[in-house]
Enzyme design. Sequence first.
Site, mmCIF file in Angstrom:
data_model
loop_
_atom_site.group_PDB
_atom_site.id
_atom_site.type_symbol
_atom_site.label_atom_id
_atom_site.label_comp_id
_atom_site.label_asym_id
_atom_site.label_seq_id
_atom_site.Cartn_x
_atom_site.Cartn_y
_atom_site.Cartn_z
ATOM 1 N N ASP A 129 -4.289 -1.968 3.373
ATOM 2 C CA ASP A 129 -3.004 -1.913 2.677
ATOM 3 C C ASP A 129 -1.975 -1.888 3.800
ATOM 4 O O ASP A 129 -1.786 -0.862 4.457
ATOM 5 C CB ASP A 129 -2.888 -0.648 1.825
ATOM 6 N N HIS A 130 -1.318 -3.023 4.043
ATOM 7 C CA HIS A 130 -0.549 -3.118 5.298
ATOM 8 C C HIS A 130 0.630 -2.142 5.345
ATOM 9 O O HIS A 130 1.117 -1.805 6.412
ATOM 10 C CB HIS A 130 -0.119 -4.560 5.595
ATOM 11 N N HIS A 159 0.741 -0.688 -2.483
ATOM 12 C CA HIS A 159 1.725 -0.170 -1.524
ATOM 13 C C HIS A 159 2.524 1.018 -2.075
ATOM 14 O O HIS A 159 2.667 2.050 -1.413
ATOM 15 C CB HIS A 159 2.711 -1.266 -1.112
HETATM 16 O O1 LIG Z 1 1.443 -7.373 -0.031
HETATM 17 C C1 LIG Z 1 2.504 -7.911 -0.244
HETATM 18 O O2 LIG Z 1 3.580 -7.486 0.453
HETATM 19 C C2 LIG Z 1 4.699 -8.353 0.614
HETATM 20 C C3 LIG Z 1 5.829 -7.472 1.104
HETATM 21 O O3 LIG Z 1 5.475 -6.949 2.341
HETATM 22 P P1 LIG Z 1 6.585 -6.476 3.373
HETATM 23 O O4 LIG Z 1 5.815 -5.902 4.495
HETATM 24 O O5 LIG Z 1 7.381 -7.705 3.727
HETATM 25 O O6 LIG Z 1 7.431 -5.484 2.644
HETATM 26 C C4 LIG Z 1 5.056 -9.052 -0.669
HETATM 27 O O7 LIG Z 1 6.073 -10.005 -0.419
HETATM 28 C C5 LIG Z 1 3.839 -9.760 -1.204
HETATM 29 O O8 LIG Z 1 4.163 -10.360 -2.465
HETATM 30 C C6 LIG Z 1 2.697 -8.807 -1.379
HETATM 31 O O9 LIG Z 1 1.522 -9.540 -1.694
#
Ligand SMILES: O=C1O[C@H](COP(=O)(O)O)[C@@H](O)[C@H](O)[C@H]1O
Length: 503
Positions: free
Chosen positions: A185-186, A248
């Site tokens: 989960d980045h 997230h």
């Molecule tokens: O996992 C995801 O995250 C992005 C948003 O990531 P961020 O680090 O730029 O806040 C999201 O745009 C994408 O739809 C989703 O799959």
Amino acid sequence: MQDNKRPPASILFIFGGSGDLNYRKLTPALYNLFLDDWMPEQFAIAGIGRSPYTDEAYRQHLLDGVTKFSRRKGKLNGHWTDFSQHVNYLQMDGDDAEAYSLITDLVKAKEAEWGVHPNVVFYLAVAPQLVPSIASKLGGLNICSDTSSTRIVVEKPFGHDLKSAHELNALLTGMFAEEQIFRIDHYLGKETVQNILALRFANALFEPVWNRNYIDHIQITAAESVGLEGRGGYFEHAGALRDMVQNHILQILCMVAMEAPVSFDANEIRNKKVDVLNAIRRISHEQVHDFAVRGQYSSGWKKGEKVVGYREETGVSPQSNIDTFAAAKFYIDNWRWQGVPFYVRTGKYLNQKATHITLQFKPAPHYAFPNESAESWRSNRLTISIQPNMDISIRFQAKRPGQTMTLDPVDMKFNYEEAEGEHAPEAYETLLLDVMEGDATLFMRADQVEAAWKVIMPILETWENRKPQDFPNYAPDSWGPDGSDALLARDGHTWINYINTGR
Ligand SMILES: O=C1O[C@H](COP(=O)(O)O)[C@@H](O)[C@H](O)[C@H]1O
Ligand SMILES: NC(=O)C1=CN([C@@H]2O[C@H](COP(=O)(O)OP(=O)(O)OC[C@H]3O[C@@H](n4cnc5c(N)ncnc54)[C@H](OP(=O)(O)O)[C@@H]3O)[C@@H](O)[C@H]2O)C=CC1
């Protein structure tokens, strides 16, 4: 140069090596780790895909991605040639069991060359439907029975719903030990998300007020100013609730709401987080209307540019019922948070790119300031900005200079980048380094993923079964549908839209 303790010798196999995630995120992150002296002394990276590339053409393709997407932008420090010598391309079909000998051959060759048995990381940066096929074939390789040195990284989405996530967990845990499985989960790799734990548990100042006695409610916003960016085909099977809330946002909520860990042991942190997910009040299908709001953007204008509506995006059905915006109210039924609503929201094409958490404190018990409005207490809040700003600010009331006792809201702010004076690593840098080191603290455990699915299943099921009458229901550049404001207005609150507006 920092005195880094580098991970042991490692080989990374990136399934999806020819894909977008590797191009934009993984290789730029690995190259930054290399420039920052965090890569192992001995390492090899093998990109895997069916597309034909020579090693040289593949390296050139990756350099293009690094140039465009690395946080270092133009300042790539000229070490690409050194780095790229560690990178190769394996043309193979992940469905072809025979082809996996390419992997075992490479491991054997590196082991002979380096004189040590390396850590082996399999990163599955492929569409979710391919994961079971690749994971089962990997599970059959001898190297995967070495639970201490072989790891598998699984990208999101982890399942499509509770049932499929459970099945995927069963498949993975049937082949690999839990400590070998790294579910990404980045958001957990973001510096400011990790800093929530430091703020809460390294300071005696905040924890005493971090509960239902002092906090009125909590807001978590993960707003995106971009639309689908060509991912309509994927998003039609996901939607904002699945794409952002299940993973997230619920993970951020866990960091904000969890009890203090006894140690930073991976399982200790994950136990505390799963306790939060298990304590989130289950809502019935009938209650969904009162607790959740969905939206879909129309065509309109975004920062002066005409943009198409969601239903006109490539890969999207003209009758699509997919949510590009989701908001919800959660209660956590435990001693600390009883009665404190957690409002969360996310959406595409919103007014700002802004991820932040706001803790709204309760009114002071007695307010002896006759000139102030009944709403002044709302100026007492703490905001953690995750991105694009990386700061923590406390807003409180202070006396306006002059002869009357009049108050003004003022902000006391800590800015991460100004204070630390250097560029924070990207989330994927942190996470890739953790995988090479075998530290799973920032990764999702099987029970966490399933507990998060349980929280959102009633909402998902209700939305799938009851088609919205009012889609599209918000304009690009707005803050989402009216129903989102109504969700808070029913409780006497409003969304705090963006901390830097000074409101
Ligand atoms: O996992 C995801 O995250 C992005 C948003 O990531 P961020 O680090 O730029 O806040 C999201 O745009 C994408 O739809 C989703 O799959
Ligand atoms: N892109 C992003 O920013 C993000 C992506 N993710 C997730 O990462 C994963 C990958 O996404 P993304 O990179 O965008 O997808 P892409 O469609 O760009 O890449 C898919 C990759 O899978 C490979 N592939 C497909 N079929 C096979 C096969 N049979 N054997 C071997 N390789 C195969 C493709 O290579 P080839 O065609 O050469 O075989 C390609 O490299 C998804 O789960 C996505 O949800 C998560 C967060 C962000």
